[in-house]
Scaffold this motif. Structure first.
Motif, PDB file in Angstrom:
ATOM      1  N   GLY A  16     -10.457   4.211  -7.532  1.00 46.25           N
ATOM      2  CA  GLY A  16     -10.098   3.569  -6.295  1.00 46.25           C
ATOM      3  C   GLY A  16     -10.968   1.850  -5.904  1.00 46.25           C
ATOM      4  N   LEU A  17     -12.146   2.463  -4.976  1.00 48.35           N
ATOM      5  CA  LEU A  17     -13.465   2.139  -5.105  1.00 48.35           C
ATOM      6  C   LEU A  17     -13.344   0.853  -5.722  1.00 48.35           C
TER       7      LEU A  17
ATOM      8  N   MET B  50     -10.844  11.786  -1.367  1.00 45.79           N
ATOM      9  CA  MET B  50      -9.955  11.393  -1.443  1.00 45.79           C
ATOM     10  C   MET B  50      -9.659  10.301  -0.968  1.00 45.79           C
ATOM     11  N   LEU B  51     -10.122  10.356   0.229  1.00 47.20           N
ATOM     12  CA  LEU B  51      -9.809   9.497   1.205  1.00 47.20           C
ATOM     13  C   LEU B  51      -9.806   7.494   1.179  1.00 47.20           C
ATOM     14  N   ILE B  52     -11.394   7.110   0.246  1.00 47.28           N
ATOM     15  CA  ILE B  52     -11.999   6.676  -0.064  1.00 47.28           C
ATOM     16  C   ILE B  52     -11.276   6.152  -1.204  1.00 47.28           C
ATOM     17  N   SER B  53     -10.512   7.192  -2.413  1.00 45.40           N
ATOM     18  CA  SER B  53     -10.006   6.829  -3.565  1.00 45.40           C
ATOM     19  C   SER B  53      -8.773   5.919  -3.234  1.00 45.40           C
ATOM     20  N   GLN B  54      -8.332   6.328  -2.368  1.00 48.12           N
ATOM     21  CA  GLN B  54      -6.690   6.835  -1.835  1.00 48.12           C
ATOM     22  C   GLN B  54      -6.615   4.887  -0.736  1.00 48.12           C
TER      23      GLN B  54
ATOM     24  N   GLY C 197       0.767  -1.285  -0.650  1.00 49.96           N
ATOM     25  CA  GLY C 197       0.432   0.345  -0.152  1.00 49.96           C
ATOM     26  C   GLY C 197       0.722   1.192   0.069  1.00 49.96           C
ATOM     27  N   ALA C 198       2.156   1.100   0.930  1.00 49.58           N
ATOM     28  CA  ALA C 198       2.365   2.472   0.691  1.00 49.58           C
ATOM     29  C   ALA C 198       3.498   2.592  -0.678  1.00 49.58           C
ATOM     30  N   PHE C 199       4.158   1.783  -1.169  1.00 50.01           N
ATOM     31  CA  PHE C 199       4.671   1.947  -2.557  1.00 50.01           C
ATOM     32  C   PHE C 199       3.223   1.900  -3.380  1.00 50.01           C
ATOM     33  N   VAL C 200       2.572   1.918  -3.632  1.00 52.39           N
ATOM     34  CA  VAL C 200       1.728   2.378  -4.528  1.00 52.39           C
ATOM     35  C   VAL C 200       1.342   3.773  -4.375  1.00 52.39           C
TER      36      VAL C 200
ATOM     37  N   PHE D 105      -6.042   8.446 -11.878  1.00 59.22           N
ATOM     38  CA  PHE D 105      -7.526   8.689 -11.002  1.00 59.22           C
ATOM     39  C   PHE D 105      -7.729   7.655  -9.783  1.00 59.22           C
ATOM     40  N   GLY D 106      -6.423   7.130 -10.044  1.00 58.67           N
ATOM     41  CA  GLY D 106      -6.516   6.331  -8.434  1.00 58.67           C
ATOM     42  C   GLY D 106      -6.749   7.056  -6.495  1.00 58.67           C
TER      43      GLY D 106
END
Lengths: 227, 373
Positions: free
Chosen positions: B152-153, B102-106, B15-18, B144-145
């Motif tokens: 993202g979702l 943004m939170l949901i997407s990321q 997750g951190a990498f992405v 776009f994610g």
């Protein structure tokens, strides 16, 4: 160029759907792996032959008639009264002989699935029938005389002078399945059927000369527009 | 629980990498576009390019005001409800809808990457799994994610559904597919791999017996019925969304792929400024993805992946006047699943290198404000 890309895109998707369906049949064990390989070979051979005729026609159209029509527009590349009559019957049903009428009816069903592209439906049906016939012929002759003989048989059928009509709307695409079906019946009586052995060189010569004559017919079909 | 304890550092790393890669890209872009680094510049760039362009304002409007039956925002009905209503819920905690979006997407995007990693591990090794994660992270339109978009979702729910299908957990597959189909239209297409998997298990070697829990797969098409019900409750017409899509500003229609591809080429010729950000990109993506799907067949990749990829590609490219093909193909998960199987060699390394380079270019164009949507 736009029409060519569109043709490749749509054609590519249809080939993919066919390949996917075959793979599904293999997964659920309706067909064996050998049968899949045979269907794949027969279909690829047919597609390659179709592409050769298509390029031949397109090239002739550009060079001999100095036409700027897109190579993807079969109805504008290939002429001759019967072919043009078939293309227009696909768009708008009109009086036609019974066998061609059956073709038009099936092609229009396919064309409806392609969102109203009836000419594309006709081309799809022609290529599919020819591929079907090629696969049957390949299976039959392979059973009688081995893999190489099977391949020669398919090449011979696809290089017959006038084989370009197998890839165009009309009654001609019904011939490969008839040839293939007949061969399958003969293959059942394999012991009673004696296949003469010809050398590879002779067979190759026959196919080459036949292909050259077939290309001549293809070019003639294109140059028919010159009157 | 044991698996979670063992795996969470790795999952955190994925997750951190992405997310880290994307934020690094945003920082680099801010420096390149403004000449120097500043936190305020960075903040402006994030707000301007992750919360305001494209469909983001429409999602924010639905989150704030809901669907409306009248007025100019009635056309927001064409956007599926899960993402904006989730934004509304999370917005109660964050106090800001754009931040919630943004939170949901990321979070969704990071979770999608972890799920993709685990999904690939079912058939491959860690190298394959990391390849898949990198290819998704470095997909040219993957920015776009990160913003107020549903990608993202959608990715998280879709990959989750595919994982559940692979595990023959049809309850989870049905529920995740239901939610995915409430996020984007393409979510419905998950029914194809689900049913295909069910048939293959029943008829194939496994000879799996049908169970009552298999009926949960029916939730996937039921989701679309829920969306049609929303149409009906608001406008008295189950298919009102089609009417809205056919008019301004989308002018969408359904035509066979050949016509749409031909149109993309013609639009590229007549709009050189948009050719390489929209039309040629869409053209190349179509043929590229089709090639990858054929590769998947040749590689004997899991049939449900190839099937889902094919229906996703075909469905997406049946849209006339499409301008978001790059974004749509971001969620074509089978691409990453198939390409992750490439053996180590020049093609694999060239693919990673090329993908990363194109990701940089298209992310820079997007953050600059070019018409990538």
């Amino acid at each position: 160029m736009a029409d060519l890309l569109g043709f490749l895109a749509g054609g590519g998707m249809l080939v993919f759907i066919g390949a996917l369906f075959l793979r599904f049949l293999l997964e659920i064990r309706v067909v064996q792996a050998d049968t899949c390989r045979l269907i794949r070979r027969g279909t690829i051979l047919t597609l390659c032959a179709g592409v050769v005729y298509w390029l031949c026609g397109g090239l002739t159209n550009r060079v001999m008639t100095a036409s700027m029509e897109s190579i993807g527009r079969f109805d504008q590349v290939f002429h001759g009264p019967y072919i043009q009559h078939m293309f227009s019957a696909l768009q708008k049903p009109e009086a036609i002989d019974p066998v061609s009428g059956v073709f038009v009816m099936l092609a229009r069903i396919l064309g409806t699935l392609l969102f109203g592209r009836y000419q594309s439906g006709g081309l799809l049906l022609a290529w599919a029938l020819t591929a079907f016939g090629s696969c049957m012929l390949l299976a039959a002759v392979t059973k009688i005389a081995g893999k190489e003989a099977g391949e020669y048989a398919v090449f011979f059928m696809l290089c017959l002078p006038g084989a370009v009509f197998f890839f165009l709307p009309g009654w001609a695409p019904f011939l490969p399945p008839l040839i293939g079906g007949g061969s399958m019946l003969l293959a059942r009586k394999k012991e009673a059927f004696h296949c003469p052995r010809l050398s590879d060189i002779r067979l190759s010569l026959i196919i080459s000369v036949s292909a050259m004559l077939s290309a001549a017919v293809t070019a003639g079909l294109v140059m028919a527009k010159l009157g | 629980m044991e698996k979670l304890k063992k795996k969470w550092p790795l999952w955190l790393g994925v997750g951190a990498f992405v997310l880290g890669t994307h934020y690094l890209m945003i920082v680099i872009a801010q420096i390149m576009l403004s000449g120097s680094f500043s936190f305020s510049g960075l903040g402006d760039l994030i707000i301007n390019r992750l919360t305001q362009p494209g469909d983001a304002p429409r999602y924010l409007d639905i989150a704030e005001n809901g669907y409306t039956a009248t007025g100019e925002n009635a056309i927001n009905l064409v956007f599926y409800p899960l993402f904006p209503y989730l934004m509304r819920a999370v917005g109660l905690l964050t106090g800001s809808l754009p931040v919630a979006g943004m939170l949901i997407s990321q979070v969704g995007y990071a979770a999608a990457s972890i799920l993709l990693y685990e999904l690939i591990l079912l058939d491959g090794d860690q190298r394959n799994a990391w390849d898949g994660v990198m290819l998704m992270a470095f997909y040219p339109f993957s920015m776009f994610g990160m913003g107020v978009f549903s990608e993202g979702l959608f990715l998280c729910l879709t990959i989750g559904c595919l994982y559940a299908i692979r595990k023959a957990n049809y309850i989870a597959a049905g529920l995740l597919g239901f939610l995915s189909a409430l996020t984007r239209t393409q979510g419905m297409l998950l029914l194809f791999p689900a049913v295909c998997d069910w048939v293959m298990r029943k008829v194939g070697e496994e000879k799996r017996k049908a169970r009552a829990s298999d009926l949960f797969l029916a939730l996937i098409p039921l989701s679309f019925c829920c969306y049609l019900l929303i149409n009906y409750l608001l406008h008295g017409n189950c298919f009102q969304f089609l009417i809205f899509e056919a008019n301004a500003p989308w002018y969408q229609s359904t035509k066979w792929i050949s016509e749409n591809i031909a149109q993309h080429y013609q639009m590229a010729q007549s709009n050189p400024g948009l050719a390489w950000v929209i039309y040629m990109a869409q053209l190349i993506l179509y043929f590229g993805v089709l090639f990858i799907l054929f590769l998947g067949l040749r590689q004997k990749a899991n049939l449900i992946y190839v099937l889902y990829g094919g229906v996703y590609l075909g469905f997406s490219y049946l849209s006339g006047w499409m301008i978001s093909g790059g974004r749509y193909m971001f969620a074509c998960v089978p691409v990453y699943l198939i390409l992750s199987r490439l053996k180590d060699g020049i093609p694999r390394k060239a693919l990673l290198m090329g993908s990363a380079a194109l990701y940089f270019c298209y992310s820079l164009f997007y953050l600059k404000g070019f018409a990538i949507m």
